[in-house]
Design an enzyme around this catalytic site. Sequence first.
Site, PDB file in Angstrom:
ATOM      1  N   TYR A 261      -1.718  -8.197 -22.968  1.00 32.30           N
ATOM      2  CA  TYR A 261      -3.095  -7.463 -22.262  1.00 32.30           C
ATOM      3  C   TYR A 261      -4.335  -8.447 -22.702  1.00 32.30           C
ATOM      4  O   TYR A 261      -5.750  -8.551 -22.645  1.00 32.30           O
ATOM      5  CB  TYR A 261      -2.837  -7.108 -23.873  1.00 32.30           C
ATOM      6  CG  TYR A 261      -2.705  -6.922 -25.126  1.00 32.30           C
ATOM      7  CD1 TYR A 261      -3.512  -8.009 -26.176  1.00 32.30           C
ATOM      8  CD2 TYR A 261      -1.677  -7.069 -25.209  1.00 32.30           C
ATOM      9  CE1 TYR A 261      -2.982  -8.600 -26.965  1.00 32.30           C
ATOM     10  CE2 TYR A 261      -0.664  -7.858 -26.989  1.00 32.30           C
ATOM     11  CZ  TYR A 261      -1.950  -9.083 -27.579  1.00 32.30           C
ATOM     12  OH  TYR A 261      -1.752  -8.953 -28.949  1.00 32.30           O
TER      13      TYR A 261
ATOM     14  N   ARG B 149      -7.570 -15.705 -32.680  1.00 29.87           N
ATOM     15  CA  ARG B 149      -5.994 -15.118 -32.791  1.00 29.87           C
ATOM     16  C   ARG B 149      -4.814 -16.122 -32.082  1.00 29.87           C
ATOM     17  O   ARG B 149      -5.312 -15.643 -31.070  1.00 29.87           O
ATOM     18  CB  ARG B 149      -5.855 -13.379 -33.361  1.00 29.87           C
ATOM     19  CG  ARG B 149      -4.343 -13.165 -33.968  1.00 29.87           C
ATOM     20  CD  ARG B 149      -3.545 -12.348 -33.523  1.00 29.87           C
ATOM     21  NE  ARG B 149      -3.241 -11.766 -32.445  1.00 29.87           N
ATOM     22  CZ  ARG B 149      -3.018 -10.681 -31.265  1.00 29.87           C
ATOM     23  NH1 ARG B 149      -3.831 -10.105 -31.923  1.00 29.87           N
ATOM     24  NH2 ARG B 149      -3.450 -10.716 -30.127  1.00 29.87           N
TER      25      ARG B 149
ATOM     26  N   HIS C  85      -0.143 -11.149 -31.821  1.00 31.24           N
ATOM     27  CA  HIS C  85       0.469 -10.728 -32.932  1.00 31.24           C
ATOM     28  C   HIS C  85       0.771 -10.599 -34.114  1.00 31.24           C
ATOM     29  O   HIS C  85       0.629 -10.492 -34.890  1.00 31.24           O
ATOM     30  CB  HIS C  85      -0.014  -9.578 -32.682  1.00 31.24           C
ATOM     31  CG  HIS C  85      -0.241  -7.311 -34.357  1.00 31.24           C
ATOM     32  ND1 HIS C  85      -1.456  -8.107 -34.912  1.00 31.24           N
ATOM     33  CD2 HIS C  85       0.807  -7.743 -34.649  1.00 31.24           C
ATOM     34  CE1 HIS C  85      -1.280  -7.014 -35.758  1.00 31.24           C
ATOM     35  NE2 HIS C  85       0.334  -7.062 -35.723  1.00 31.24           N
TER      36      HIS C  85
END
Length: 330
Positions: A261, A248, A252
């Site tokens: 993170y 990705r 998100h």
Amino acid sequence: MTENRHSSLNLTNEDVLSMYETMLLARKIDERMWLLNRAGKIPFVISCQGQEAAQVGAAFALNRKEDYVLPYYRDMGVVLAFGMTAKELMLSAFAKAEDPNSGGRQMPGHFGQKKNRIVTGSSPVTTQVPHAVGIALAGRMEKKNLVTFVTFGEGSSNQGDFHEGANFAAVHKLPVIFMCENNKYAISVPYEMQVACDKISDRAIGYGMPGETVDGNDPLEVFRAVKDAADRGRRGEGPTLIEAISYRLTPHSSDDDDRSYREQDEVAEAKKNDPILKFASYLKNLNILTDSIEKEMVERIMQLVNEATEYAEAAPYADPEHALKYVYAE
Ligand SMILES: Cc1ncc(C[n+]2csc(CCOP(=O)(O)OP(=O)(O)O)c2C)c(N)n1
Ligand SMILES: [Mg+2]
């Protein structure tokens, strides 16, 4: 020397250029959506970036006139290949009345368009899986030769709906292609914290269907795997689980800050395998994507993106009363 890998898959040079153009269109629409979001013009973006090869490679392996797709929220490449337009996607991003997905009621990414056999999904992840199984069963009862293609993230493959759908489809040998788009994260949770097995495709063993992991950054590999699965499904040999591994490339969603993170070095490293750049270099090495073809293609795409943006921004919202429709029988 780059070896020609598409001819043996019965793909012409025009086919692979068309695949590339669809991937690039998805990327350019997505990039524009981020700009519009950061400019305060659209509320939310959930990206396909990094997953275009898996999505477009898979869609091109299906019968785009007969098969049904049950995409998940990142599948802009799938829905573009199945006939949704840049303009329609932008109408959805701006939540305008003319949005074919839901008339601006749903969040973006809830793709649905009856005429193109794109079946709408719900926000709880993986609920589209049992629906895909049901449509495959209906197709068999009506003696149609269709397959259904359903996608979901690797995190979502832990959800009960996946397991129930996979089991039922395998027992009844239904023509369903389950494709997990493994982009290594479920929001902030990395793969190792989501599952204890090495490969999502290993889950196929538990249900008695073939499972295969492929390079999701390579549209030709994904095409081959999905084509094999579709052929098997149409022969009455049942479902297949395919895991397409990619990364990705964006946070998100437009509401997420991935710096909290994951190391940004990791993202930079993954960008070296960007499927758009890799496929472009394959096509350039074979002299299929020439400088002049590329220039024309980019101009065509940017014109579509610009027109779609302008149209959708100017388009009217639904009347407020419209929100009361389709809730209770009238
Ligand atoms: C049943 C359910 N649980 C939680 C959520 C909240 N949620 C939305 S996306 C997401 C992550 C899904 O990760 P993955 O399946 O790997 O897909 P990705 O976003 O990485 O493509 C979660 C937990 C949800 N929508 N539905
Ligand atoms: Mg994921």
